[in-house]
Write an enzyme that holds these catalytic residues in place. Structure first.
Site, PDB file in Angstrom:
ATOM      1  N   THR A 131     -10.952  24.403 -52.975  1.00  0.00           N
ATOM      2  CA  THR A 131     -10.832  22.798 -52.907  1.00  0.00           C
ATOM      3  C   THR A 131     -10.426  22.147 -54.133  1.00  0.00           C
ATOM      4  OG1 THR A 131     -12.508  23.057 -51.470  1.00  0.00           O
ATOM      5  CG2 THR A 131     -12.512  20.846 -52.216  1.00  0.00           C
ATOM      6  N   PRO A 133      -9.783  17.912 -55.434  1.00  0.00           N
ATOM      7  CA  PRO A 133     -10.183  16.368 -55.020  1.00  0.00           C
ATOM      8  C   PRO A 133      -9.414  15.788 -53.777  1.00  0.00           C
ATOM      9  CG  PRO A 133      -9.846  16.612 -57.411  1.00  0.00           C
ATOM     10  CD  PRO A 133      -9.404  18.154 -56.942  1.00  0.00           C
ATOM     11  N   SER A 135      -7.417  17.891 -51.570  1.00  0.00           N
ATOM     12  CA  SER A 135      -7.221  18.674 -50.417  1.00  0.00           C
ATOM     13  C   SER A 135      -8.635  19.734 -50.093  1.00  0.00           C
ATOM     14  CB  SER A 135      -6.107  19.583 -50.795  1.00  0.00           C
ATOM     15  OG  SER A 135      -6.454  20.696 -51.848  1.00  0.00           O
ATOM     16  N   SER A 163     -19.040  25.449 -56.925  1.00  0.00           N
ATOM     17  CA  SER A 163     -20.570  26.100 -56.976  1.00  0.00           C
ATOM     18  C   SER A 163     -20.519  26.968 -58.271  1.00  0.00           C
ATOM     19  CB  SER A 163     -20.627  26.857 -55.754  1.00  0.00           C
ATOM     20  OG  SER A 163     -21.020  25.972 -54.650  1.00  0.00           O
ATOM     21  N   ARG A 247     -18.007  32.686 -44.257  1.00  0.00           N
ATOM     22  CA  ARG A 247     -18.476  31.683 -43.029  1.00  0.00           C
ATOM     23  C   ARG A 247     -19.772  32.355 -42.446  1.00  0.00           C
ATOM     24  NH1 ARG A 247     -12.478  30.344 -41.517  1.00  0.00           N
ATOM     25  NH2 ARG A 247     -12.326  28.331 -43.228  1.00  0.00           N
ATOM     26  N   GLU A 368     -17.050  25.851 -46.617  1.00  0.00           N
ATOM     27  CA  GLU A 368     -16.460  26.948 -46.249  1.00  0.00           C
ATOM     28  C   GLU A 368     -15.760  26.838 -44.653  1.00  0.00           C
ATOM     29  OE1 GLU A 368     -17.244  30.171 -47.490  1.00  0.00           O
ATOM     30  OE2 GLU A 368     -18.825  29.764 -49.112  1.00  0.00           O
ATOM     31  N   GLU A 372     -15.654  20.793 -38.031  1.00  0.00           N
ATOM     32  CA  GLU A 372     -14.193  20.125 -37.505  1.00  0.00           C
ATOM     33  C   GLU A 372     -13.404  21.045 -37.778  1.00  0.00           C
ATOM     34  OE1 GLU A 372     -17.349  17.505 -38.048  1.00  0.00           O
ATOM     35  OE2 GLU A 372     -16.413  18.284 -39.596  1.00  0.00           O
TER      36      GLU A 372
END
Length: 385
Positions: A131, A133, A135, A163, A247, A368, A372
């Site tokens: 990840t 800022p 995207s 993390s 996931r 993860e 949505e």
């Protein structure tokens, strides 16, 4: 409590043993400290190293580099059990496990032997850096660039919400080595202390406070080409394959939080009296408790089904992992939130664990891959076929 609720139904003797070891560890080494780790924002390194001695540092990593070589279903069972003791800490361990698996699976022999043993023992810790800022859900649009210069890459850019960021030793980083879109992305393994690698401030979060979260920043950070996992352009595929397991892992952590919350509620209803009798005699509350346990068992079956599909390399594994993550993280948040409601005013006090489970698993519906995005993956799969 009936064994069906206690999550060991249908498991092999070995799996029941792993589960018992993990539940005992959660009860003795995690649950008593969970509130303190949350309040003081302690990253419980020594506790995790104790867990690694039980084989929980590289659960589905091959044994020749220190892993436990267990299945995805075994892994799910272990993370669910550990999460009853501290969801936030277990969730970090699940991310660490995913990173080690990525190095084990996509690394060459030299990389596997260099990185995996110290990660499996949790002498060193890993972070997953996808990840940015700008995207999050649109991961394929990431901008962190890695320019090839001889036998090195020069990295520039930043990652958000990482993390363990700043406290961990190994960073599995997705970066752009080619053109736009997923095919231009490669995967590099960085080590703390590399020149040009730095970290943002420690974020203040609603939950997940036993693990630090920081931005990871690259300013002309020089990384040897020998630290690339797989081929150039394979990074997005590596990232997504890692996330299928991630996931299931994070959904399993939600199951553990919900399981613990149902047990806490059961106890509260028995002990607490209103209108001259225990809350347990109130049929409305009995029905709510029955629904919570039923939803938990349904979510658990979905997660375990997806874990088996992934283990067997089935074609529908990715979509089943997405369904399980969507369903279990939504349902389990609902269960924990309902548990808080049934504790009344006590549920809102930090002396009672139920509020921490609510705070810690709220983010599982976001990371993860947001729920949505899980819906997008499932819908795309249905409409293609």
């Amino acid at each position: 409590i009936s064994s069906s609720f206690l999550a060991s139904t249908g498991l092999t003797e070995d799996q029941k043993e792993f589960q018992k070891v993990a539940l005992d560890f959660a009860a003795k080494e995690m649950a008593p400290y969970m509130a303190e780790w949350d309040e003081k924002e302690i990253f419980p390194v020594e506790t995790m190293r104790k867990a690694a001695q039980l084989g929980f540092g590289g659960i589905y990593v091959k044994p020749d580099v220190g892993g436990s070589g267990l299945s995805r279903l075994d892994t799910s069972i272990i993370f669910e059990a550990l999460s009853t003791g501290c969801t936030s800490t277990t969730a970090y361990m699940s991310i660490h496990n995913m990173c080690v698996w990525m190095i084990d699976t996509f690394g060459n022999e030299e990389q596997r032997r260099r990185f995996c043993p110290s990660l499996c023992s949790m002498e060193k810790f890993a972070s997953y850096c996808l990840t940015e800022p700008g995207s999050g859900s649109d991961a394929a649009s990431l901008l962190t660039s890695a320019q090839r210069k001889g036998d090195t890459y020069v990295l520039n850019g930043s990652k958000a919400f990482i993390s363990g960021g700043g406290d961990t030793d190994v960073y599995v980083v997705m970066c752009r080595t080619g053109g736009p879109g997923p095919k231009g992305i490669s995967c590099l393994v960085l080590e703390k202390g590399m020149p040009g690698l730095s970290f943002g401030k420690k974020e203040k979060k609603v939950g997940w406070n036993s693990q630090p979260t920081r931005a990871v920043i690259f300013e002309d950070c020089v990384v040897p080409v020998g630290n690339r996992l797989g081929a150039e352009g394979q990074g997005f595929s590596i990232a997504m394959q890692g996330l299928n397991g991630g996931r299931i892992n994070i959904a399993s952590c939600s199951l553990g939080a919900a399981h613990a919350s149902v047990l806490l509620t059961q106890e509260h209803l028995t002990v607490r009296k209103q209108f001259g009798e225990p809350l347990a005699n109130n049929q409305y509350l009995q029905f709510r408790l029955a629904e919570m346990a039923t939803r938990l068992v349904a979510a658990r079956l979905m997660v375990r089904n997806a874990a088996r599909a992934l283990q067997d390399g089935r074609e529908d594994a990715a979509v089943l992992c997405s369904m399980a993550k969507l369903f279990a993280t939504d349902e389990c948040f609902g269960i924990c939130n309902q548990a808080l409601q049934m504790h009344g005013g006590y549920g809102y006090l930090k002396d009672y664990a139920v509020q921490q489970f609510v705070r810690d698993i709220r983010v599982h519906q976001i990371l993860e891959g947001t729920n949505e995005v899980m819906r997008m993956i499932v819908a795309r799969n249905l409409l293609q076929s």
